[in-house]
Design a protein around this motif. Sequence first.
Motif, mmCIF file in Angstrom:
data_model
loop_
_atom_site.group_PDB
_atom_site.id
_atom_site.type_symbol
_atom_site.label_atom_id
_atom_site.label_comp_id
_atom_site.label_asym_id
_atom_site.label_seq_id
_atom_site.Cartn_x
_atom_site.Cartn_y
_atom_site.Cartn_z
ATOM 1 N N VAL A 17 11.418 40.527 18.350
ATOM 2 C CA VAL A 17 11.672 39.246 17.703
ATOM 3 C C VAL A 17 10.988 38.146 18.510
ATOM 4 O O VAL A 17 11.133 38.072 19.730
ATOM 5 N N ILE A 18 10.246 37.282 17.823
ATOM 6 C CA ILE A 18 9.628 36.119 18.471
ATOM 7 C C ILE A 18 10.611 34.968 18.373
ATOM 8 O O ILE A 18 11.062 34.606 17.284
ATOM 9 N N LEU A 19 10.981 34.397 19.511
ATOM 10 C CA LEU A 19 12.046 33.407 19.535
ATOM 11 C C LEU A 19 11.559 31.984 19.294
ATOM 12 O O LEU A 19 12.332 31.042 19.360
ATOM 13 N N GLU A 20 10.281 31.805 19.009
ATOM 14 C CA GLU A 20 9.746 30.479 18.774
ATOM 15 C C GLU A 20 8.888 30.488 17.510
ATOM 16 O O GLU A 20 8.354 31.522 17.117
ATOM 17 N N VAL A 21 8.778 29.318 16.868
ATOM 18 C CA VAL A 21 7.905 29.181 15.714
ATOM 19 C C VAL A 21 6.825 28.150 16.048
ATOM 20 O O VAL A 21 7.051 27.229 16.826
ATOM 21 N N ALA A 22 5.665 28.350 15.466
ATOM 22 C CA ALA A 22 4.554 27.429 15.714
ATOM 23 C C ALA A 22 4.523 26.374 14.617
ATOM 24 O O ALA A 22 4.045 26.615 13.510
ATOM 25 N N ALA A 23 5.079 25.208 14.906
ATOM 26 C CA ALA A 23 5.166 24.132 13.922
ATOM 27 C C ALA A 23 3.953 23.214 14.056
ATOM 28 O O ALA A 23 4.048 22.090 14.561
ATOM 29 N N GLU A 24 2.813 23.705 13.602
ATOM 30 C CA GLU A 24 1.599 22.894 13.674
ATOM 31 C C GLU A 24 1.699 21.743 12.672
ATOM 32 O O GLU A 24 2.014 21.958 11.494
ATOM 33 N N PRO A 25 1.451 20.505 13.093
ATOM 34 C CA PRO A 25 1.554 19.372 12.168
ATOM 35 C C PRO A 25 0.503 19.436 11.081
ATOM 36 O O PRO A 25 -0.631 19.860 11.315
ATOM 37 N N LEU A 26 0.880 19.023 9.853
ATOM 38 C CA LEU A 26 -0.036 18.944 8.727
ATOM 39 C C LEU A 26 -0.246 17.479 8.357
ATOM 40 O O LEU A 26 0.568 16.616 8.672
ATOM 41 N N GLU A 27 -1.327 17.235 7.649
ATOM 42 C CA GLU A 27 -1.588 15.878 7.181
ATOM 43 C C GLU A 27 -0.611 15.551 6.046
ATOM 44 O O GLU A 27 -0.565 16.258 5.035
ATOM 45 N N PRO A 28 0.204 14.486 6.175
ATOM 46 C CA PRO A 28 1.163 14.150 5.108
ATOM 47 C C PRO A 28 0.439 13.861 3.797
ATOM 48 O O PRO A 28 -0.620 13.221 3.774
ATOM 49 N N GLY A 29 1.049 14.343 2.709
ATOM 50 C CA GLY A 29 0.458 14.152 1.388
ATOM 51 C C GLY A 29 1.245 13.163 0.557
ATOM 52 O O GLY A 29 1.748 12.153 1.063
ATOM 53 N N ASP A 30 1.374 13.455 -0.738
ATOM 54 C CA ASP A 30 2.068 12.557 -1.655
ATOM 55 C C ASP A 30 3.543 12.426 -1.291
ATOM 56 O O ASP A 30 4.158 13.357 -0.771
ATOM 57 N N ARG A 31 4.107 11.290 -1.623
ATOM 58 C CA ARG A 31 5.532 11.056 -1.390
ATOM 59 C C ARG A 31 6.344 11.821 -2.440
ATOM 60 O O ARG A 31 6.104 11.698 -3.634
ATOM 61 N N VAL A 32 7.310 12.622 -1.982
ATOM 62 C CA VAL A 32 8.143 13.405 -2.907
ATOM 63 C C VAL A 32 9.577 12.893 -2.969
ATOM 64 O O VAL A 32 10.315 13.244 -3.884
ATOM 65 N N LEU A 33 9.977 12.081 -1.997
ATOM 66 C CA LEU A 33 11.320 11.498 -2.013
ATOM 67 C C LEU A 33 11.262 10.102 -1.408
ATOM 68 O O LEU A 33 10.691 9.913 -0.328
ATOM 69 N N HIS A 34 11.855 9.153 -2.114
ATOM 70 C CA HIS A 34 11.922 7.774 -1.629
ATOM 71 C C HIS A 34 13.364 7.286 -1.783
ATOM 72 O O HIS A 34 13.916 7.307 -2.883
ATOM 73 N N VAL A 35 13.969 6.899 -0.685
ATOM 74 C CA VAL A 35 15.341 6.378 -0.676
ATOM 75 C C VAL A 35 15.296 4.974 -0.082
ATOM 76 O O VAL A 35 14.756 4.777 1.011
ATOM 77 N N ASP A 36 15.878 4.006 -0.805
ATOM 78 C CA ASP A 36 15.826 2.615 -0.350
ATOM 79 C C ASP A 36 17.202 1.964 -0.500
ATOM 80 O O ASP A 36 17.709 1.832 -1.615
ATOM 81 N N GLY A 37 17.801 1.583 0.636
ATOM 82 C CA GLY A 37 19.064 0.844 0.625
ATOM 83 C C GLY A 37 20.233 1.612 0.036
ATOM 84 O O GLY A 37 21.140 1.007 -0.555
ATOM 85 N N LEU A 38 20.260 2.929 0.210
ATOM 86 C CA LEU A 38 21.344 3.740 -0.347
ATOM 87 C C LEU A 38 22.649 3.431 0.373
ATOM 88 O O LEU A 38 22.751 3.567 1.598
ATOM 89 N N ALA A 39 23.671 3.003 -0.376
ATOM 90 C CA ALA A 39 24.934 2.593 0.230
ATOM 91 C C ALA A 39 26.088 2.970 -0.697
ATOM 92 O O ALA A 39 25.899 3.372 -1.844
ATOM 93 N N GLY A 40 27.294 2.830 -0.154
ATOM 94 C CA GLY A 40 28.494 3.211 -0.884
ATOM 95 C C GLY A 40 28.905 4.630 -0.575
ATOM 96 O O GLY A 40 28.116 5.429 -0.055
#
Length: 491
Positions: free
Chosen positions: A236-259
């Motif tokens: 078992v390999i105890l680590e993962v290689a999380a190579e950064p990717l170039e961010p693409g299109d926005r899939v979630l936008h949350v603004d001022g969520l309250a209550g």
Amino acid sequence: MVRLEGIGKSFGPVRANHDITLDIVPGRIKALLGENGAGKSTLMSILSGRLAQDTGIIHVDGEAVRFRSPKDALKAGIGMVYQHFMLVDSMTVAENVLLGQSGAWLSPVHMSRVVAELAARYGLDIDPAARVCDLSMGERQRVEILKLLYRDSRVLILDEPTAVLTPGETEQLFEALHRMAENGKAIVFISHKMQEVLALADEIAILRRGEVVDEFHESEVPGEAELANRMVGREVILEVAAEPLEPGDRVLHVDGLAGDGLKGLSFEVRKGEVFAIAGVAGNGQRELVECVTGLRRPAEGEVELLGIPWRQFFTKAPRQGGLAYIPEDRQGLATCLSLDLVDNFLLTARGCFTRGPFLDRKSADAAARDILAEYNVQPGRAEAPARSLSGGNLQKLVVGREFYRKPSLIVAENPTQGLDIAATEEVWARLLEVRSHAGVLLVSGDLNEVLALADRVAVMYRGCFIGLLDRSDTNKVDAIGLMMAGVSCEG
């Protein structure tokens, strides 16, 4: 103190335990390690009186016993702290500890004094007069432990006890467990976290496919990697290689969520990234997730998914390429325990197999069997009811089902909680893999998971973000544990 001898237990054709012999010794901390479905919880359920064994004998103080209920086990001095606490929220700590105890009437002052003395003896810092509804998850766990200590339990079984704790609370728990062992208590500690086991345990027993395959004393324990290999039966390999990717299109936008306990949350998630929300359970994560996944209407603020406003998106959500949700509640929300595994697969994937009003059951059955094999869901029988699976194997089914639909936005809520190291490795790798076509909103109380996967991290405390940082910001990363406890590290 306790000897399990030749214990066997089966559920129909599924063999959960087979010929297990195990000794539990006073003053020692024994860790149980094993993959999901290895039989750990079943074995401890037998010892704590929730299940009856099919074969074998339990000896307590050298005498054979048979427990018909948890009450019998408690009378013998054996108690278990479960992952889901069994407390009355409206009562005080002292009232919960003494609840159900027979004897003379006690005044609230006397009850509080008794509980305070017990807590001080074992280093379990708690206010006996506090109401459970006002406590953190770590404090609630202390109440469960105090319930067993008050009942004079000599064997304490803890099932994944650190899953809901901050790093600081975990250290406090370990100190308390060492103190209990010094006072002659026997501790059984079920965990999938290798570092915790190595730091805490005096003895380690490894279960695989219902059998004990290895036992070690503290001086004999191999390294973390070797221990993982023996548990899984492969490297078992105890680590993962999380190579950064170039961010693409926005899939979630949350603004001022309250209550609903939320306080002005604003953030966005893009394809190619894992945006993680770290925090101890009970700080608003569930309310946030329910708003994003359509289970709760946003009281204030805006939520936009895949460029579509919240109301419009959930009026007619896309069948493929849309939203996938991996809930924390795998037995209640994610699955239906009375249905077989194919029908559970179809709960969210049925749109992939419909032609007009008709369901292509044959194709769905074949796809479900492929998922069971690909994700190593045990037992891999598609016709088996979901209730026959361990929690970890049920989670692997849910993850495979959600990824099958190739979503553009994935909401993963504590996706590896209760999973063994091999399954955790697999889920982590797949979450990183899907970034090529999706954005991931990861909600987790596991700091190691957050640091392994996240490109950006928001730390949540009492309904708001107390900190927002990039993974590369090492100064703040070191302080996430404090931030999870409500300590602001700004500046």
